[in-house]
Design an enzyme around this catalytic site. Structure first.
Site, PDB file in Angstrom:
ATOM      1  N   CYS A  12       0.810  -1.232   0.000  1.00 31.99           N
ATOM      2  CA  CYS A  12       0.000   0.000   0.000  1.00 31.99           C
ATOM      3  C   CYS A  12       0.838   1.274   0.000  1.00 31.99           C
ATOM      4  O   CYS A  12       0.299   2.358  -0.206  1.00 31.99           O
ATOM      5  CB  CYS A  12      -0.952   0.016   1.199  1.00 31.99           C
ATOM      6  SG  CYS A  12      -2.172  -1.303   1.164  1.00 31.99           S
TER       7      CYS A  12
ATOM      8  N   HIS B 170      -9.335   2.820  -2.565  1.00 32.76           N
ATOM      9  CA  HIS B 170      -7.928   2.516  -2.313  1.00 32.76           C
ATOM     10  C   HIS B 170      -7.376   1.590  -3.395  1.00 32.76           C
ATOM     11  O   HIS B 170      -7.376   0.371  -3.239  1.00 32.76           O
ATOM     12  CB  HIS B 170      -7.823   1.857  -0.937  1.00 32.76           C
ATOM     13  CG  HIS B 170      -6.438   1.557  -0.465  1.00 32.76           C
ATOM     14  ND1 HIS B 170      -5.299   1.994  -1.106  1.00 32.76           N
ATOM     15  CD2 HIS B 170      -6.009   0.857   0.624  1.00 32.76           C
ATOM     16  CE1 HIS B 170      -4.233   1.570  -0.439  1.00 32.76           C
ATOM     17  NE2 HIS B 170      -4.638   0.878   0.609  1.00 32.76           N
TER      18      HIS B 170
END
Length: 387
Positions: A93, A339
């Site tokens: 991430c 995301h």
């Protein structure tokens, strides 16, 4: 004869920043390949940086793509020319922000003059994964974040555990999620995303932000842990999207305003609590920058889970629901927008660029970008406005 004094490294400055809209997995970009998403952002940012010299390299983050070198494929698709190479990095991430830091290293070291960096993810078109063994082919969801002896938790379960260990209750998480969506909706209505967003086909806007009520959020069940506090309502959505920035030496920015990288860092933490990663990374970059959290005019943190964000901001002395509501993700974040894993670390840099450079913040204004990383890591960067 005395030794020559080494030349002071040239600072790296972000002088352009763009992103695609962000779409929930399976929706607007359900059939759009990751290299096309990346190429769209790269083309836009290369056009914005026109006149600053040829592109020397492309550095992109990606987590679940088709393999190979997504950055090189995207660079060619963007029409940057066969002479422009590319490299793809995977720091989960934090990949997009890590890519920006890698680009800055190339520029500061004098190895490149203009580097395009960012990230892209297409969860919709990511290939299925199969592990081969003597017992036959076995499908699996993801690669390990850590060896089995470290627990290797999924991010949702780990966020629930972190929230519990830090005393972040369900109501605060729901309230933060509600606020993120409300801020993103307001920003979209005010056109605050327009200058940073480049359409993909006919898709011009993020599809996820919506109006949430606390009563609806309160009815949502635990998503990852029985009787837990992390729900679908206070978590991000898996998404598709891309973001890119142009990084040049400060001496070559030709008077263009931008964000000078003051300090960047990646740190490790307990893989069982990966959401804690930004705490040490942020403390390190603030120390290197000679700054404190109270000196930051804008903070962009990857909002994977409301409980994780609140645990981190509590530890850093920030209050994103009250005193610092206009500092931390002032236009909403990944909870509201979505995301796209390999891209979101770059999206937060794009957001800083809009909030500080496009909005006219004074030279010397400081901003922070940070993300938690699966496997127990944190990545953070402090930037300073230059005019």
């Amino acid at each position: 004869m005395s030794a020559a004094v080494p030349a002071r490294p040239d600072a790296a400055v972000v002088v352009a920043a763009r992103r695609t809209p962000i779409a929930t997995t399976g929706r607007a970009f359900g059939t759009v390949a990751v290299d096309r998403l990346a190429a769209t952002a790269l083309t836009a940012v290369a056009d914005d940086a026109d006149g600053l010299g040829p592109v020397d390299d492309v550095v992109l983050g990606n987590c679940t793509g088709p393999g190979g070198n997504v950055a090189r494929v995207a660079a060619l698709s963007a029409g940057l020319g066969v002479g422009v190479p590319g490299v793809t990095v995977d720091r989960q991430c934090g990949s997009g922000l890590a890519a920006v830091l890698h680009a800055a290293d190339h520029v500061r070291g004098g190895d490149a003059g203009l580097v395009l960096a960012g990230g892209a993810e297409s969860a919709s078109t990511a290939p299925l994964r199969v592990r081969r063994s003597a017992a036959g082919d076995e499908p699996y969801e993801r690669a390990p974040f850590a060896p089995p002896e470290f627990g290797d938790p999924d991010m949702g379960a780990a966020a629930d555990r972190l929230a519990g260990s830090c005393g972040v209750g369900r109501q605060r998480q729901d309230r933060y999620a509600q606020a993120s969506h409300a801020k993103a909706l307001r920003a979209r209505e005010q056109g605050r995303f327009d200058a940073e967003t480049v359409p993909v086909g006919e898709v011009e806007h993020d599809d996820r932000p919506r109006r949430l009520s606390m009563s609806v959020l309160a009815r949502m069940p635990a998503a990852f842990v029985p009787d837990g506090t992390v729900t679908a309502g206070n978590s991000c959505a898996n998404s598709d999207g891309a973001a890119a920035v142009a990084v040049v030496p400060e001496s070559a920015r030709a008077g263009r305003p931008g964000l000078r990288l003051v300090a960047g860092s990646v740190t490790g933490c307990d893989p069982r609590l990966p959401g804690w990663g930004p705490v040490d990374a942020v403390r390190r970059v603030l120390d290197r920058a000679g700054a404190d959290v109270c000196d930051l005019a804008a903070v962009e943190i990857v909002e994977a889970f409301a409980g994780q964000v609140l645990a981190v901001t509590d530890a850093l002395g920030l209050d994103p629901l009250e005193v610092d509501a206009g500092v931390v993700c002032a236009d909403g974040g990944a909870l509201a927008l979505g995301h796209p894993w390999g891209a979101t670390g770059a999206v937060v840099v794009v957001r800083l660029f809009s909030r500080l450079v496009r909005d006219g913040a004074a030279a010397g204004t400081l901003g922070l970008a940070t993300a938690a990383v699966g496997g127990g890591m944190g990545v953070a960067a402090v930037f300073e406005v230059v005019r």
